[in-house]
Design an enzyme around this catalytic site. Structure first.
Site, short mmCIF file in Angstrom:
data_model
loop_
_atom_site.label_atom_id
_atom_site.label_comp_id
_atom_site.label_asym_id
_atom_site.label_seq_id
_atom_site.Cartn_x
_atom_site.Cartn_y
_atom_site.Cartn_z
N TYR A 145 0.83 -1.21 0.00
CA TYR A 145 0.00 0.00 0.00
C TYR A 145 0.86 1.26 0.00
O TYR A 145 0.62 2.18 -0.77
CB TYR A 145 -0.92 0.00 1.21
CG TYR A 145 -1.82 1.20 1.30
CD1 TYR A 145 -2.88 1.39 0.41
CD2 TYR A 145 -1.62 2.18 2.28
CE1 TYR A 145 -3.70 2.49 0.48
CE2 TYR A 145 -2.45 3.29 2.37
CZ TYR A 145 -3.48 3.44 1.47
OH TYR A 145 -4.29 4.55 1.56
N LYS A 149 1.00 4.09 -2.98
CA LYS A 149 0.73 5.52 -2.76
C LYS A 149 1.94 6.38 -3.13
O LYS A 149 1.77 7.52 -3.59
CB LYS A 149 0.31 5.75 -1.30
CG LYS A 149 -1.08 5.21 -1.00
CD LYS A 149 -2.11 5.80 -1.95
CE LYS A 149 -3.51 5.32 -1.66
NZ LYS A 149 -4.50 5.84 -2.63
#
Length: 218
Positions: A145, A149
């Site tokens: 994750y 990002k």
């Protein structure tokens, strides 16, 4: 057009744009919250097209594009990037992490390219990618994750450079801790000492106010 427009920050984007008189396309996986938000925006006097689709489906963007061929999308907000797998990297099957990259990277790129091309051809438009402070640092159980990002932020900066002469604004709106249903579902403690908690309405308002101040707004 708001991908992830049924609750939290996405729903606040929808309400605030509706108040300003913008017709909306709202995209979300759960039909219940999607219908509720769409109805609330219609009560504000705008037209709303609600598309219930799971962005993990490889054909989802094709379906969205097909359902909006008659529309001129002037603003795309990609707010659908959640962390669907928060496990240790070596202990987890790659197929679970693939869902994280599909949602946060692949579908985002597909939607931005499809609608961004029309904006560039018209010489006007705006693209908001909702990011996360996770993209600035590695974190335990956030290997994929956080990486996704970080990618979206670098992508937004690069796209901003490519589109600034085409009169298309690009903004990566980087969220910190925000009191959203998604954050609540993962058990985040909003009452931890010293934590700064933002409200969805404040975040959405700040993002819209700084759309032209890209490529990144934290």
């Amino acid at each position: 057009m708001i991908a992830g427009g049924s609750e939290g920050v996405g729903a606040e984007f929808a309400r605030q744009l509706a108040v300003a008189g913008f017709n909306l396309v709202l995209i979300a996986r759960k039909p219940g919250p999607l219908t509720d938000t769409a109805d609330q925006c219609r009560e504000l006097g705008v037209e709303v097209r609600a598309i219930s689709v799971d962005l993990l489906d490889q054909q989802s963007v094709s379906r969205i594009a097909e359902d909006t061929t008659d529309l001129e999308v002037g603003l795309l907000i990609y707010n659908a990037g959640a962390s669907t797998c928060n496990e240790l990297f070596l202990d987890t099957d790659l197929s679970e992490f693939q869902k994280v990259t599909d949602l946060n990277v692949t579908r985002m790129l597909e939607m931005v390219q499809h609608y961004g091309r029309s904006m560039a051809d018209r010489g006007r438009g705006g693209i908001v990618i909702v990011g996360s402070l996770s993209g600035y640092m590695g974190a335990w159980r956030h290997s994929i994750y956080a990486g996704a990002k970080a990618f979206s932020r670098m992508f937004a900066e690069s796209l901003w450079l490519e589109l600034r002469e085409r009169n298309v604004d690009v903004l990566e709106l980087v969220l910190g801790v925000t009191r959203t249903p998604a954050m609540e579902r993962v058990g985040l403690n909003f009452d931890a000492p010293g934590i700064l908690v933002n409200e969805p309405a404040e975040v959405a308002a700040e993002g819209l106010a700084h759309l032209a101040d890209g490529p990144v707004w934290v």
